[in-house]
Scaffold this motif. Structure first.
Motif, PDB file in Angstrom:
ATOM      1  N   LYS A 224       0.842  -1.185   0.000  1.00  0.00           N
ATOM      2  CA  LYS A 224       0.000   0.000   0.000  1.00  0.00           C
ATOM      3  C   LYS A 224       0.888   1.249   0.000  1.00  0.00           C
ATOM      4  N   VAL A 225       0.639   2.122  -0.958  1.00  0.00           N
ATOM      5  CA  VAL A 225       1.512   3.274  -1.177  1.00  0.00           C
ATOM      6  C   VAL A 225       0.751   4.575  -0.967  1.00  0.00           C
ATOM      7  N   MET A 226       1.382   5.502  -0.288  1.00  0.00           N
ATOM      8  CA  MET A 226       0.856   6.861  -0.150  1.00  0.00           C
ATOM      9  C   MET A 226       1.581   7.740  -1.160  1.00  0.00           C
ATOM     10  N   THR A 265     -12.030   8.627  -1.511  1.00  0.00           N
ATOM     11  CA  THR A 265     -12.752   9.596  -2.317  1.00  0.00           C
ATOM     12  C   THR A 265     -12.775   9.134  -3.762  1.00  0.00           C
ATOM     13  N   LYS A 266     -13.717   9.673  -4.535  1.00  0.00           N
ATOM     14  CA  LYS A 266     -13.736   9.423  -5.972  1.00  0.00           C
ATOM     15  C   LYS A 266     -12.990  10.512  -6.729  1.00  0.00           C
ATOM     16  N   ALA A 267     -12.622  11.562  -6.019  1.00  0.00           N
ATOM     17  CA  ALA A 267     -11.902  12.674  -6.628  1.00  0.00           C
ATOM     18  C   ALA A 267     -10.428  12.327  -6.805  1.00  0.00           C
ATOM     19  N   THR A 268      -9.699  13.195  -7.462  1.00  0.00           N
ATOM     20  CA  THR A 268      -8.267  12.973  -7.667  1.00  0.00           C
ATOM     21  C   THR A 268      -7.507  13.062  -6.359  1.00  0.00           C
ATOM     22  N   PHE A 269      -7.801  14.101  -5.578  1.00  0.00           N
ATOM     23  CA  PHE A 269      -7.107  14.321  -4.315  1.00  0.00           C
ATOM     24  C   PHE A 269      -8.000  13.988  -3.126  1.00  0.00           C
ATOM     25  N   ALA A 270      -7.387  13.437  -2.088  1.00  0.00           N
ATOM     26  CA  ALA A 270      -8.069  13.195  -0.827  1.00  0.00           C
ATOM     27  C   ALA A 270      -7.678  14.289   0.150  1.00  0.00           C
ATOM     28  N   ASP A 271      -8.637  14.739   0.940  1.00  0.00           N
ATOM     29  CA  ASP A 271      -8.401  15.755   1.969  1.00  0.00           C
ATOM     30  C   ASP A 271      -8.527  15.047   3.307  1.00  0.00           C
ATOM     31  N   LEU A 272      -7.388  14.623   3.864  1.00  0.00           N
ATOM     32  CA  LEU A 272      -7.399  13.686   4.984  1.00  0.00           C
ATOM     33  C   LEU A 272      -6.931  14.300   6.290  1.00  0.00           C
ATOM     34  N   SER A 273      -7.530  13.839   7.377  1.00  0.00           N
ATOM     35  CA  SER A 273      -7.096  14.245   8.703  1.00  0.00           C
ATOM     36  C   SER A 273      -5.844  13.460   9.092  1.00  0.00           C
ATOM     37  N   LYS A 274      -5.140  13.992  10.065  1.00  0.00           N
ATOM     38  CA  LYS A 274      -3.956  13.301  10.563  1.00  0.00           C
ATOM     39  C   LYS A 274      -4.341  11.958  11.169  1.00  0.00           C
ATOM     40  N   GLU A 275      -5.516  11.908  11.792  1.00  0.00           N
ATOM     41  CA  GLU A 275      -5.974  10.664  12.416  1.00  0.00           C
ATOM     42  C   GLU A 275      -6.221   9.584  11.367  1.00  0.00           C
ATOM     43  N   LYS A 276      -6.829   9.956  10.246  1.00  0.00           N
ATOM     44  CA  LYS A 276      -7.082   8.999   9.163  1.00  0.00           C
ATOM     45  C   LYS A 276      -5.772   8.477   8.589  1.00  0.00           C
ATOM     46  N   VAL A 277      -4.837   9.363   8.389  1.00  0.00           N
ATOM     47  CA  VAL A 277      -3.533   8.964   7.848  1.00  0.00           C
ATOM     48  C   VAL A 277      -2.810   8.040   8.825  1.00  0.00           C
ATOM     49  N   ALA A 278      -2.876   8.372  10.098  1.00  0.00           N
ATOM     50  CA  ALA A 278      -2.189   7.571  11.112  1.00  0.00           C
ATOM     51  C   ALA A 278      -2.790   6.181  11.244  1.00  0.00           C
ATOM     52  N   THR A 280      -3.982   4.340   8.889  1.00  0.00           N
ATOM     53  CA  THR A 280      -3.826   3.571   7.658  1.00  0.00           C
ATOM     54  C   THR A 280      -2.435   2.952   7.596  1.00  0.00           C
ATOM     55  N   ASP A 281      -2.382   1.672   7.267  1.00  0.00           N
ATOM     56  CA  ASP A 281      -1.090   1.014   7.071  1.00  0.00           C
ATOM     57  C   ASP A 281      -0.494   1.469   5.745  1.00  0.00           C
ATOM     58  N   VAL A 282       0.626   2.127   5.823  1.00  0.00           N
ATOM     59  CA  VAL A 282       1.316   2.603   4.626  1.00  0.00           C
ATOM     60  C   VAL A 282       2.645   1.871   4.506  1.00  0.00           C
ATOM     61  N   ASP A 283       2.797   1.108   3.427  1.00  0.00           N
ATOM     62  CA  ASP A 283       4.010   0.318   3.227  1.00  0.00           C
ATOM     63  C   ASP A 283       5.130   1.102   2.552  1.00  0.00           C
ATOM     64  N   ALA A 284       4.752   2.143   1.812  1.00  0.00           N
ATOM     65  CA  ALA A 284       5.757   2.923   1.088  1.00  0.00           C
ATOM     66  C   ALA A 284       5.173   4.297   0.775  1.00  0.00           C
ATOM     67  N   PHE A 306       5.035   9.337  11.522  1.00  0.00           N
ATOM     68  CA  PHE A 306       4.202   8.138  11.624  1.00  0.00           C
ATOM     69  C   PHE A 306       5.094   6.894  11.743  1.00  0.00           C
ATOM     70  N   PRO A 307       5.761   6.739  12.872  1.00  0.00           N
ATOM     71  CA  PRO A 307       6.716   5.639  13.045  1.00  0.00           C
ATOM     72  C   PRO A 307       6.076   4.257  13.016  1.00  0.00           C
ATOM     73  N   GLN A 308       4.737   4.192  13.199  1.00  0.00           N
ATOM     74  CA  GLN A 308       4.049   2.902  13.200  1.00  0.00           C
ATOM     75  C   GLN A 308       3.887   2.318  11.792  1.00  0.00           C
ATOM     76  N   TRP A 309       4.039   3.136  10.771  1.00  0.00           N
ATOM     77  CA  TRP A 309       3.912   2.653   9.398  1.00  0.00           C
ATOM     78  C   TRP A 309       5.019   1.639   9.067  1.00  0.00           C
ATOM     79  N   PRO A 310       4.704   0.587   8.311  1.00  0.00           N
ATOM     80  CA  PRO A 310       5.767  -0.258   7.763  1.00  0.00           C
ATOM     81  C   PRO A 310       6.763   0.558   6.935  1.00  0.00           C
ATOM     82  N   ALA A 311       6.266   1.591   6.251  1.00  0.00           N
ATOM     83  CA  ALA A 311       7.152   2.448   5.451  1.00  0.00           C
ATOM     84  C   ALA A 311       8.198   3.114   6.322  1.00  0.00           C
ATOM     85  N   ALA A 312       7.800   3.538   7.515  1.00  0.00           N
ATOM     86  CA  ALA A 312       8.737   4.195   8.420  1.00  0.00           C
ATOM     87  C   ALA A 312       9.738   3.199   8.999  1.00  0.00           C
ATOM     88  N   LYS A 313       9.250   2.028   9.361  1.00  0.00           N
ATOM     89  CA  LYS A 313      10.128   1.008   9.943  1.00  0.00           C
ATOM     90  C   LYS A 313      11.193   0.540   8.946  1.00  0.00           C
TER      91      LYS A 313
END
Length: 346
Positions: A224-226, A265-278, A280-284, A306-313
């Motif tokens: 999963k990529v951000m 979202t169905k739009a091109t860009f997502a407008d996300l809160s820090k809580e939503k981002v935190a 979510t598992d982000v691998d890269a 976001f040190p909990q992300w696999p991407a960060a580890k």
């Protein structure tokens, strides 16, 4: 390092115009208006394009091309890739860097027309007409909107200038954009300038490169990529420059990955809160730079946040620029993202 405020504001305004979240919509019927019709004699002309419902007929290759801003480098990069830089009399596009060696410098050296830009950071009507163009390229139909002080397509036609809106720009909504749209832009410009053979070679080489990479990274579980622009604010939340749909998803899929925020979202860009981002598992992470001299610093700051992300580890990130969006170099993005996600496969 942050982008200066005027540049950030310009990009936010221009990209906002390209998103469904800012009020635009799209339909298959309108998209079909962008299909290209090319009718050419042995000399290559005339060439007619059906572009956003406008018939544009070219009797010869344009020699005075104006490239509008629109927070894009797709149009100017396409012309340079086709060897047509000498046809440009004014260019307002630039990302400040490129995955293609020498391209950013080549763009910087192009003439700007010494234009005083309007509040939308683009070329106003009178200045446009004063450039005496025979072709004007715009990312979306917004660039020809009279209400915003731009020359309309009809006004340009009256002074002998053709106009062109890039793929998916008819609806000002790139959420359905794919790599095929980059190829369509190449083909259209190849036909307009009678260099369709060059366009075909570029497309064939890109398709081959992407197919080679994709064949090596076929996996059942896709990381999963951000994907987001660095140091950019475009909405009310902490993370408003996160790409959720569009050409980046096509690039990720061919790289053996998936967008971590595609379902937000169905739009091109997502407008996300820090809580939503935190949450979510982000691998890269893929950080796209728009005139940001140090996107890697932004990426490192994000992973630290976001040190909990696999991407960060695993410290898994890559910084890119023009290859991640509409343009002639999507194969480079596919290769670089694939190497980040699947280093042992490539």
């Amino acid at each position: 390092m942050s982008i200066n405020r005027p540049v950030a504001t310009a990009l936010a305004a221009a990209l906002c115009l390209l998103t469904a979240a800012c009020g635009s919509s799209s339909s298959d019927d309108k998209a079909s208006d962008e299909t290209t019709e090319a009718a050419a004699s042995k000399s290559g002309y005339p060439v007619t394009l059906d572009n956003c419902g406008h018939k544009e007929t070219f009797q010869k290759a344009p020699s005075r091309v104006v490239v509008m801003n629109g927070a894009s480098v797709a149009e100017v990069s396409t012309l340079l890739a086709l060897g047509l830089g000498d046809k440009i009399v004014a260019n307002q596009q630039g990302y400040g860097m490129s995955e293609v060696p020498g391209r950013a410098a080549a763009i910087k050296q192009l003439p700007t027309g010494n234009i005083k830009l309007n509040e939308a950071y683009d070329i106003p009507r009178e200045a446009m007409l004063g450039l005496r163009p025979d072709l004007v390229l715009s990312v979306t139909t917004y660039g020809f909107d009279q209400k915003n002080g731009f020359a309309t397509r009809d006004q340009l036609k009256q002074v002998g200038a053709n106009s062109y809106v890039s793929p998916q720009g008819c609806d000002d909504d790139p959420s359905r954009m794919t790599i095929a749209d980059s190829y369509r832009l190449l083909r259209d410009m190849g036909n307009v300038f009678n260099v369709s053979d060059r366009a075909a070679k570029l497309i064939a080489a890109s398709e081959k490169n992407i197919a080679t990479v994709s064949a090596k990274v076929k996996v059942e579980k896709k990381p999963k990529v951000m994907v987001l622009f660095s140091n950019m604010s475009m909405g009310s939340n902490d993370f408003s420059s996160v790409l959720a749909n569009g050409i980046v998803n096509d690039i990720l899929a061919r790289s053996g990955g998936a967008n971590a925020f595609a379902d937000t979202t169905k739009a091109t860009f997502a407008d996300l809160s820090k809580e939503k981002v935190a949450a979510t598992d982000v691998d890269a992470v893929v950080v796209i730079s728009y005139n940001d001299p140090d996107p890697a610093a932004y990426a490192k700051k994000l992973l630290k946040e976001f040190p909990q992300w696999p991407a960060a580890k695993n410290n898994t990130y890559v910084t890119l620029s023009d290859s991640m969006y509409l343009g002639p170099s999507n194969d480079l993005a596919v290769e670089k993202v694939a190497k980040m996600l699947h280093p042992d496969a490539l």
